[in-house]
Design a protein around this motif. Structure first.
Motif, PDB file in Angstrom:
ATOM      1  N   THR A 165      11.207  40.596 -52.940  1.00 57.98           N
ATOM      2  CA  THR A 165      12.431  40.622 -53.481  1.00 57.98           C
ATOM      3  C   THR A 165      12.434  39.731 -54.972  1.00 57.98           C
ATOM      4  OG1 THR A 165      14.890  40.309 -53.103  1.00 57.98           O
ATOM      5  CG2 THR A 165      13.099  38.730 -52.025  1.00 57.98           C
ATOM      6  N   GLU A 192      11.241  36.538 -39.207  1.00 58.15           N
ATOM      7  CA  GLU A 192       9.885  36.267 -39.252  1.00 58.15           C
ATOM      8  C   GLU A 192       9.264  36.114 -37.665  1.00 58.15           C
ATOM      9  OE1 GLU A 192       6.612  34.056 -41.975  1.00 58.15           O
ATOM     10  OE2 GLU A 192       8.485  33.325 -42.107  1.00 58.15           O
ATOM     11  N   ILE A 247       4.853  40.637 -41.452  1.00 55.58           N
ATOM     12  CA  ILE A 247       5.938  40.863 -42.410  1.00 55.58           C
ATOM     13  C   ILE A 247       5.960  40.368 -43.646  1.00 55.58           C
ATOM     14  CG2 ILE A 247       6.959  38.542 -41.509  1.00 55.58           C
ATOM     15  CD1 ILE A 247       9.738  39.965 -41.392  1.00 55.58           C
ATOM     16  N   THR A 248       6.425  41.199 -44.551  1.00 56.75           N
ATOM     17  CA  THR A 248       6.367  40.897 -45.793  1.00 56.75           C
ATOM     18  C   THR A 248       7.774  40.899 -46.622  1.00 56.75           C
ATOM     19  OG1 THR A 248       4.199  41.719 -45.986  1.00 56.75           O
ATOM     20  CG2 THR A 248       5.160  41.466 -48.014  1.00 56.75           C
ATOM     21  N   PHE A 249       8.093  40.075 -47.360  1.00 55.77           N
ATOM     22  CA  PHE A 249       9.385  39.993 -48.418  1.00 55.77           C
ATOM     23  C   PHE A 249       9.001  40.251 -49.492  1.00 55.77           C
ATOM     24  CE2 PHE A 249      10.057  37.258 -44.385  1.00 55.77           C
ATOM     25  CZ  PHE A 249      11.427  37.719 -44.093  1.00 55.77           C
ATOM     26  N   LEU A 285      16.728  34.134 -42.168  1.00 57.48           N
ATOM     27  CA  LEU A 285      15.654  35.332 -42.163  1.00 57.48           C
ATOM     28  C   LEU A 285      14.342  34.792 -41.459  1.00 57.48           C
ATOM     29  CD1 LEU A 285      16.219  37.086 -45.580  1.00 57.48           C
ATOM     30  CD2 LEU A 285      16.688  37.894 -43.379  1.00 57.48           C
ATOM     31  N   VAL A 321      11.964  44.321 -47.145  1.00 58.51           N
ATOM     32  CA  VAL A 321      11.379  43.552 -46.215  1.00 58.51           C
ATOM     33  C   VAL A 321      10.285  44.912 -45.499  1.00 58.51           C
ATOM     34  CG1 VAL A 321      11.465  42.427 -43.958  1.00 58.51           C
ATOM     35  CG2 VAL A 321      12.869  42.035 -45.636  1.00 58.51           C
ATOM     36  N   LEU A 376      18.636  41.876 -40.083  1.00 55.99           N
ATOM     37  CA  LEU A 376      18.593  42.419 -41.421  1.00 55.99           C
ATOM     38  C   LEU A 376      19.897  43.100 -41.993  1.00 55.99           C
ATOM     39  CD1 LEU A 376      14.997  43.755 -41.593  1.00 55.99           C
ATOM     40  CD2 LEU A 376      15.768  41.762 -42.695  1.00 55.99           C
TER      41      LEU A 376
END
Length: 574
Positions: free
Chosen positions: A560, A546, A556-558, A542, A568, A496
């Motif tokens: 944006t 994940e 996991i959650t994005f 990315l 993230v 990241l």
């Protein structure tokens, strides 16, 4: 890393098999050595029987044992034969560096008095292994050395085909066509359907790559011959070439051929073709289907890496054990002779003292070799673990860049100065990332130094332009996490931050750690450019982040949007 595979290694190994079969394994026997030679030939026959049954460990063991019994002054042909078999076995198991070492070991035993087919078999092995190691200059060098030997025309034609395949690997398709086209007109090739179909297939693929419309006719002709022969291995290769052919113009048909290739490759257990078919399916699919094929690719690639790693360990152990056994046998034999001589010269003198001395010597020797064996095993294990870690790093972080660069080179006009500059920039980026991996891919401390090392890693991204805030790192009891999960967290945060440094253009990064129930929650956010969800799916690697989290049963959650920062949130079960 996804690498385009050309389908000649199968032909090369088949050629090698024929060359080895033609070698006279049993030269004139010296009566004084008849008993020893009979044992050597028995071991060679055993090794060949196990190789036919695809029992590689036993085949390697017996050929190595036969080689160790040979006289290096008089048994050259037997030594070369066994070394060639051992090198072939290592190639089949993916141990290309070991195969290279074994084949080179045979070169000093080659002489002008023996059948040139022995020398040709070694050069073919080296041609294959250097092709697998992407050292195309050395591959061509050894193939051409074999071509210059006084061997029959059929073998020379097969070597010429192998040379053409190297040029295909170098993307020099015009040079490959100059070799393959005359081959397809030779009666020796035409009268043998299996190599004829392979030559047609590679010729058609080369024509396709240079934009010649005749390519599809050759590809279809080759497929028909292979179907008539029921050559499932070759059919899978044809399906892969047809997938590449239809990919730019008919993606749906390309997807069909990719699935057919995967089915055939699975049937004959051809790992390399299965991986290539999955890579093509990933490219021609979308959504959940693409994700399904991606996970299948990663799982299969990791599995074959483990199998090949175990094979390399096993072959190294067989060689080491054989050498140790031979040394110990020689030592014991010499010791016995010395003891008998001493007993003859000094009968009944200091028997107990000599016995204690002999025990002391044997104990010292045993201790020496025992400690030496432990030290060598530890070094080998450390080396293999390092190789595995680097291989995974290259796969996870460079595969996408390399694939995009290959796709760019295949689909763009490189005569254009702008495209050429773009290609050079892409290659420079890959080189830089590879160099960084070499520097960064050290072992991750998961003990009491994990937190300090994690802080140090994140601090490296803290510059005068970028301020990184960390909250809750010291409040969590890191002994609750397994070592693999610590490594996952380390690598995810590292990726990241690398992504941030390359793409975000932010001035502030916040990372927080919080334990809730049986989960460790980690939130990452920055005030940079952000990205749309579509960009997240296809850029910056990315997807690797994940995959790492999901591999640990995490979530996991994005969150944006373009020009509104990048966030993230991921959780790891404790």
């Amino acid at each position: 890393m996804i690498h385009k595979k050309l389908h000649s290694p199968i032909l090369v190994l088949a050629t090698l098999f024929l060359l080895l079969q033609s070698c006279d394994k049993k030269p004139i026997i010296n009566p004084k050595k008849e008993k020893n030679l009979a044992e050597i030939d028995r071991l060679i026959d055993l090794g060949d029987q196990y190789l036919e049954k695809v029992n590689y460990d036993s085949a390697y063991y017996y050929h190595n044992k036969a080689k160790s019994l040979c006289d290096v002054k008089t048994d050259n042909t037997r030594i070369i034969y066994s070394l060639a078999r051992m090198s072939e076995i290592q190639q089949n198991q993916g141990d290309y560096s070991g195969s290279e070492t074994t084949a080179i070991e045979a070169l000093p035993f080659v002489n002008e008095t023996m059948d040139p087919s022995y020398e040709s078999s070694i050069y073919n092995l080296l041609g294959v292994v250097y092709l697998k190691l992407f050292d195309y200059d050395n591959s061509l060098y050894y193939y051409k050395k074999g071509l210059n030997l006084k061997i029959d025309e059929t073998r020379k034609l097969k070597i010429q085909h192998n040379i053409a395949v190297v040029y295909m690997a170098k993307h020099d398709y015009n040079q490959a066509i100059q070799i393959l086209l005359p081959l397809t007109l030779k009666k020796e090739v035409i009268n043998d359907p299996a190599p004829y179909s392979k030559a047609l297939d590679n010729l058609g693929f080369s024509y396709f790559k240079v934009g010649n419309p005749k390519g599809i006719d050759y590809l279809n002709q080759a497929l028909k011959i292979k179907e008539k022969l029921k050559d499932d291995w070759g059919i899978a290769a044809s399906y892969l070439h047809l997938t590449q052919y239809y990919k730019p113009t008919n993606p749906k048909l390309a997807n069909v051929y990719a699935r057919l290739a995967f089915e055939k490759a699975t049937k004959v257990n051809n790992i390399d073709d299965r991986l290539e078919a999955l890579a093509l399916l990933i490219q021609s699919s979308s959504g959940n289907q693409s994700k399904f094929y991606s996970e299948k690719y990663i799982h299969l690639n990791d599995s074959i890496n483990r199998v090949r790693q175990n094979a390399r360990n096993q072959f190294a152990k067989i060689k080491y054990d054989s050498k140790k056994e031979k040394e110990e046998n020689l030592l014991l034999k010499n010791q016995k002779s010395e003891n008998l001589l001493e007993l003859e010269i000094q009968k009944n003198k200091n028997l107990l003292l000599r016995f204690l001395i002999a025990i002391g010597i044997l104990s010292t020797i045993f201790l020496y070799y025992f400690l030496k064996a432990i030290n060598k095993k530890e070094k080998i294990q450390t080396s293999y673990e390092t190789e595995t870690r680097i291989a995974k790093k290259l796969h996870d972080e460079l595969a996408n860049d390399v694939f995009q660069t290959i796709a760019f080179a295949e689909t763009q006009d490189l005569a254009s100065a702008q495209n050429k500059e773009t290609l050079l920039n892409n290659l420079d980026t890959i080189y830089t990332r590879t160099r960084n991996i070499s520097k960064e891919n050290s072992a991750i401390e998961t003990g009491e130094n994990f937190v300090p090392n994690l802080k140090e890693m994140m601090a490296r991204f803290n510059t005068s332009e970028i301020n990184i805030l960390i909250n809750g790192l010291d409040d969590f009891n890191w002994t609750l996490l397994e070592n693999t999960k610590k490594i996952t967290i380390y690598r995810v945060l590292q990726e990241l931050l690398v992504n941030m440094k390359k793409h975000s253009k932010c001035s502030l990064v916040a990372i927080s750690f919080k334990k809730e129930e049986n989960f460790l929650h980690i939130n990452y956010s920055d005030n940079g450019l952000g990205a749309s969800l579509n960009e997240i799916n296809f850029k910056n690697g990315l997807q690797n982040v994940e995959n790492r989290i999901l591999a640990q049963n995490g979530t996991i959650t994005f969150d944006t949007k373009s020009n509104k920062g990048f966030k993230v949130s991921f959780s790891i079960p404790i």
